[in-house]
Each structure stands twice: as structure tokens, then as C-alpha cells.
Design a protein around this motif. Sequence first.
Motif, PDB file in Angstrom:
ATOM      1  N   TRP A  86     -10.040   6.844 -14.542  1.00 27.15           N
ATOM      2  CA  TRP A  86      -9.099   5.591 -14.864  1.00 27.15           C
ATOM      3  C   TRP A  86      -7.698   6.004 -13.767  1.00 27.15           C
ATOM      4  N   VAL A  87      -7.443   7.016 -13.577  1.00 29.95           N
ATOM      5  CA  VAL A  87      -6.323   7.404 -12.845  1.00 29.95           C
ATOM      6  C   VAL A  87      -6.827   7.442 -11.217  1.00 29.95           C
ATOM      7  N   LEU A  88      -8.181   7.621 -10.992  1.00 31.95           N
ATOM      8  CA  LEU A  88      -8.496   7.755  -9.649  1.00 31.95           C
ATOM      9  C   LEU A  88      -8.809   6.457  -9.061  1.00 31.95           C
ATOM     10  N   ILE A  89      -9.520   5.367 -10.190  1.00 35.36           N
ATOM     11  CA  ILE A  89      -9.572   4.072  -9.632  1.00 35.36           C
ATOM     12  C   ILE A  89      -8.152   3.268  -9.229  1.00 35.36           C
ATOM     13  N   GLY A  90      -7.322   3.782 -10.093  1.00 34.97           N
ATOM     14  CA  GLY A  90      -5.642   3.324  -9.578  1.00 34.97           C
ATOM     15  C   GLY A  90      -5.654   3.655  -8.211  1.00 34.97           C
ATOM     16  N   HIS A  91      -5.710   5.037  -7.813  1.00 33.15           N
ATOM     17  CA  HIS A  91      -5.176   5.592  -6.602  1.00 33.15           C
ATOM     18  C   HIS A  91      -6.047   4.805  -5.698  1.00 33.15           C
ATOM     19  N   HIS A  92      -7.476   4.782  -5.850  1.00 31.63           N
ATOM     20  CA  HIS A  92      -8.346   4.200  -4.764  1.00 31.63           C
ATOM     21  C   HIS A  92      -7.952   2.669  -4.591  1.00 31.63           C
TER      22      HIS A  92
ATOM     23  N   TRP B  20       1.936   5.934 -20.549  1.00 30.47           N
ATOM     24  CA  TRP B  20       2.988   6.645 -19.883  1.00 30.47           C
ATOM     25  C   TRP B  20       2.142   7.877 -19.138  1.00 30.47           C
ATOM     26  N   TRP B  21       1.432   8.422 -19.706  1.00 35.17           N
ATOM     27  CA  TRP B  21       0.606   9.692 -19.072  1.00 35.17           C
ATOM     28  C   TRP B  21      -0.187   9.089 -17.829  1.00 35.17           C
ATOM     29  N   TRP B  22      -0.675   7.824 -18.149  1.00 36.93           N
ATOM     30  CA  TRP B  22      -1.526   7.316 -16.837  1.00 36.93           C
ATOM     31  C   TRP B  22      -0.591   6.969 -15.829  1.00 36.93           C
ATOM     32  N   LEU B  23       0.492   6.369 -15.982  1.00 37.99           N
ATOM     33  CA  LEU B  23       1.492   5.788 -15.006  1.00 37.99           C
ATOM     34  C   LEU B  23       1.873   6.996 -14.225  1.00 37.99           C
TER      35      LEU B  23
END
Lengths: 687, 72
Positions: A86-92, B20-23
Motif C-alpha cells: 500500500w506504500v508502494l502503490i502510492g510511490h508508483h 500517519w505511518w503510511w504517510l
Amino acid sequence: MNKALRAIVWVCVSLAGAGALAAIAFERREPLNAVWFVVAAAATYAVFYRFYSAFIAAKVLALDDTRATPAERLDDGKDFVPTNKWVLIGHHFAAIAGPGPLVGPTLAAQFGYMPGTLWLILGAVLGGCVQDFTTLFFSMRRDGKSLGQMAREEVGRRSGLLALLAVLAIMVILLAAVALIVVKALKDSPWGTFTLAMTIPIAILMGVYLRHLRPGRVLEASIIGVTLVMFAVVSGQWVNASPAWSQAFTFSGPALAIAIIIYGFAASALPVWLLLAPRDYLSAFIKIGAILALALGIIFVRPTLQMPPLTRFIDGTGPVFAGKIFPFCFITIACGAVSGFHALIASGTTPKMIMRESDARVVGYGAMLMESFVGVMAMVAACALSPGVYFAINSPAGIVGKTAEAASATIRSWGFAVDPQTMATLAQRVGERTLLDRTGGAPSLAVGMAQIFSGTIGGDRLLSIWYHFAIMFEALFILTVLDAGTRVGRFMVQELGGHIWKPLGRRGWLPGILLSSGLMCGAWGFFLWQGVQDPLGGINSVWPLFGIANQLLACVALVVGTTILLKMRRLRWIWVTLLPMVMLVSVTMTASYQKIFDASPRVGFLSQARVLAAQIASGAIPPDRIAQTQRLILNNRLDAIVTGVLAAMILILIVEAISVWARILFGGKKPVLHESAYIATRWAEGD
Amino acid sequence: MERAMNAKTKARTNPLKKLWWWLRQITGDAAYENYLAHRRVSPQEHSTAAMTRDQFYADSLHRKYSTINRCC
């Protein structure tokens, strides 16, 4: 949820999607509400994500979570970093989302809302998402190799070189096209120019904060930066109201073009921490914020689309850009449905950060669905405008006439109601001097977005602030693409230059930096200057070139994908990449042929050059404009050559690919697949 | 592996903390902490001293902007 209930839910979602798509696809008497577009997009995305991407993951690519990804095997805490999906999809998504899906659909709205919307949704689920997902997977199986490296290893050396040249070509044309959009948006607009100019000192302030005061505290710096930018947007109205200040920030198109070329040169040659990186953080924040706000605004306001489903301009006589619906609707939309450029990101940083193979599905296929939705929203914003207003903003003076009266009369003769008073009032309400002849898509998108935003917050009172917020949002991240693109282009030029003379290849050598930055800015600056001088608005020639170059790169990615599938002995599934490839090859080849040879001077570069030459010969051009007309003739011939080179690249690529495929299928020898060896993951299931 | 576990446990905490962690992850605000965590988990891989926050930031910018990382 039990199986039967799940099946019922999916049947309902499919029916909702099919119903909404049918409502968009068929001619209707009453105007359509934006809700239909949101339902059509969301339901189609959900069904295709759930079933088609799952089929590709399981059968076509056979993702394997027992296999260690490069992020696990080569984890170095820097490039190879196992990252939550879910972090990587944001980066991408932040990396792939650019101005293309906003501008392309806005321009394609001249055909009516139907063709563009259908291509945005169906082109993405069947083409763009597949390209991104497969490229990401193939690069991940090769330790994050680039598209060029994969093309060289899996297809052949010529294809590898073609991929590199295509990347450089697309960069130059892309930068020129987006710079032209900024110029058209800020021309004679002191408010917009002031706001964008202010983002430079704000970015430098953030750069110093991030480098020297609080190193790496991105969130703190971004919050400070975003607050200051918002203040700059609001304070632009005072600049606009003051005669002296507004005079100081009023620039003509050519003056802005020169300023942007100088800026691009400086930004690519300066240390990256000072301007490029902080501007990138700022633009990423504002970009994601504005896209979310637009989505919420559309759902809250639920505007009715005033544009008809199809307009008379499907015959190729459109004022925004010339050319028939096939192939130019597809070439113009480009990034919102299929973007070759995404293949560079999907074979760049993202594959090095995937934690497990199955994550490639949500990151690759899912992020492109989001991009496609951005395109659908841009289409809604453009078509929510009254068609008369849309055409008044987007039609160049060279076609509709120089005065407000002439422009209104021409547009009324096409059957779209508009009058000079409406346009003058609208311009005044959004804080601009005029909205006529503002080609490039950004101002009309900003008017559309401002109407949606002000329908949610502030009403008519805040319309001008929202308009300038939208202009700033578009211009800000276009400049970020310009900075980053010129810099990467500079490295490519330096690398190529290094083969001729070694010191040129050294990245830190100042004369090399200045020379390569100058060459890169000179290349895109040439096309920008040509666009600014073009009496037909510039977008008519530059945007199709960009679309062709972009779709060419998508052809490269899909050729590589098809070749690898063949080598993996997935012959029965190759239609997954082969069909979008065939579609894109036919679109790009037809568009290239028409842009070079079409008899209509607005479509074909060569016939435009011929018409201008005949005008000089017959004495129709006044002596003081002969030199300028000769430059236009030269530009058109050059554009024809550039298009010809792009088309030749596609042909060479296809010939090489077919010969490689024939060898794989009938050659008897076992094809060599350049995949990294299987190593079992050390992570337990559910980690 | 510890970092993968870390990602999972973080995701189980309350929604605001999760956001917050995700951000912080998505903006790169937590990149330096992630780098230090990586070094703690596999110290045998590193012969040199860890970079300072300042050095890490400069190094990450250099890597990020040497390749295509923004699209059209």
C-alpha cells in the motif's frame, strides 16, 4: 461471505458497470450526469481487477509467492527495499501520474464525451494496466532491469537501441508539449504567473530546510511549502488588482517560453537538493490532494455533462486539434488509457521494492486503474462546461478568429451557443483578462475544476481562487516533469557523449553539465518555440507527436512482454499482450502516416508546408511575414521527418520481433529466457 | 524479515496511527529510520559506518534523480 452471495454481488457490480457504459455509449436526448461516469469506471475497474488481473496473475504470469523477490534477495536499505504494497502503490502512482491524463482527455472532449471515456476505461483495463503489470513483473523477475535492457536481452540488440532512442525522443517531445501547455495557461495572466513564480523561492526555502536545517524531514518541509503555496495562490489576486504589479507579471507567449527554457536549464544544472527535489515533494503533495479533491467534488456536486456524446468533429475538422476519431482520439488520450512512459517506471525503481510477487498485481494493474480514473475525471470536468465555452477557450485564434465577436460567431455556426459577453464575464469571474484562444487544455480544465470545487466550497465567491489553484496545480507538476526530465535527459546525452569524448561522460564535470543541459533544453526548447509561434495554437502539431512517441514506447513494452511470454511457453495466453500491441501499432502507424501525408493542411505536415509555400509564391503573404512563414514551412517539414523516424522505429521493432517470434516458434532451438534463478523466500507466509 | 514483520504489526495498530505511518513511509519521511533498521538487521553486510541523516538524504536524492522517476 459465502460463495453464492459473492457471486450475486459480482453479477450486480458487472451489471451496474455494463449499464453505465451502455448509457455513455448510446446517443441520448437528455444530458448525462457525472454519476454514470463514476459508476461505469468504478464497476469496470472492480470487475476487471477482480477477474482479469487475477487471471493474468495466476495463468499468464504465474506469480509465485514462494520465490524471493529482488527486494528480499538484494535488500540494501537504499534501492532494493522490501516495501508494504500500500506504500508502494502510492510511490508508483505518484511517479506515473503526470499532466498527460489531465490534458489528453480535455483535448479529446472535442469529439464528445463518449469515445474518449470508453477508451479511457476499456483501453486501461485491457491495455494500459496489462502493460504496466506485465512490465513490472518481467523487470522484477530480472532484478529490476530497465525496459531497454530487457528489450536488448529478450528481443535483440536493435530493439534495445530502439528503446533507448524512443525514450530520448519521447522525453524531448514530452517536455516541449508540457512546457507549451504552461505557456498557454500563463500567457497574459499575472495572477497565474505570479503564483507559479512564487513556487521557485518557496521550493528553494524548502530545499535549504531539508538539506541544512532539518535534513530529510520531508513532511515538515512539505507542510510549510504547501501552506506558503496556498498563500501565494490567494495573494495572486492582489497582484492582479494592482496595476503596477500586474504589469510586472504579464508576459506574452514567446517571453514565457524563453523564461521556461532558461528555468529548465538552471533547474537541471543546479544541485538537485536546492530546487528539483523540494519542488517534487511540493508537487506530489498538491497533485495527490487536488486529485482527491476533484474526486470528492465530482461525487458531491454530481455535475451534468453539457457536451453531447458525439460532436461533428469526429470527421477530423476539430478546432482543438485536427484529425479523425481514429486514430487521433487514441493518440490524444495516450497516458490516461495506455502510457509507454509507465513502462520506464515499472522497470525502474518499483520492481526493486516489491516485497512478494503477488504484490505486483495491485501495484502494477491497480495504480494504472487510478491513473485512468484521473483521466475520466478530467473528461467529466471538461464536458461539464457548456460546449460553447469549451470551444471558445480551446480553439486557436487562427481558426475561430481574433476578436471575441468573430470567435463567438464561428463557434455558434458549429451549433454551440456562446457570446462575447458570456466569455468576458467568465474571464472576469476567474480573475483572467480573457479566456479566448487559451489552447492546451489547462485553462478549460481549470475552469471545469473550479466550477466543481466552488460548487463544493465557497460558491461563486471563491471561483477565481479555485481557478488559480487548478492552474497552479497543473503548472507546478508540469514544471516538476520539466526539471526531472531535463536532468535525466542530460544524463542520457552525457552518456552518449561519453562514447565520443570521455570527459563528457563524467557527471560532475561542469563544462559537460552545461553542454548537455544546453543540448537537452535546446532540443525541447526548439519544439516549444515552434509551438508558441504556430498560428494554429501549437498543440495541433506538438501533442500528436507526443502521443505517437508515447504509444511507440508502449509498443516496445508490449513487444518485449509478448516475446517473454512466448519464451515462457505461454503461447495460448499471448493475446493478453499481443492484442493491445496490435491495436497500438495500428493506431500509431495510421496517425504517423496521416500526420505526414494527409491532404488536409491542418492534419498533414507536408501539405501544410505546401500550402504555405504556395501562398508565398502567389504573393498572398505580406513581405514582413515571409521570413516567419518560411520558418513555419521548415518546422512542418521537420515535424514530418520526426514523425517518419518514429514510424520507422515501430516498423523496425515489429520486423525484428516477428523474426524472433518465428525463431522461437519454429526454430527448434530452446529459447533463452534471461530470468534470475529461482531462490525460495525466507519469509514465512503472512509476514 | 524483521522489516516485513514490522510493516505487518504497524498495519494492525489504530487507524490514525496507521495513516500517519503510511504517510511517513510514502513521503520518504521515514526513509532514514528504515535505512538504520536495515543496518541493524543485517550488520554483517556493512563494513563502513552508517551514514548520518544528512549524508543519507544527500545520497538518496542523488540516486532518486539520476533515473526516470517522474512520468507524463
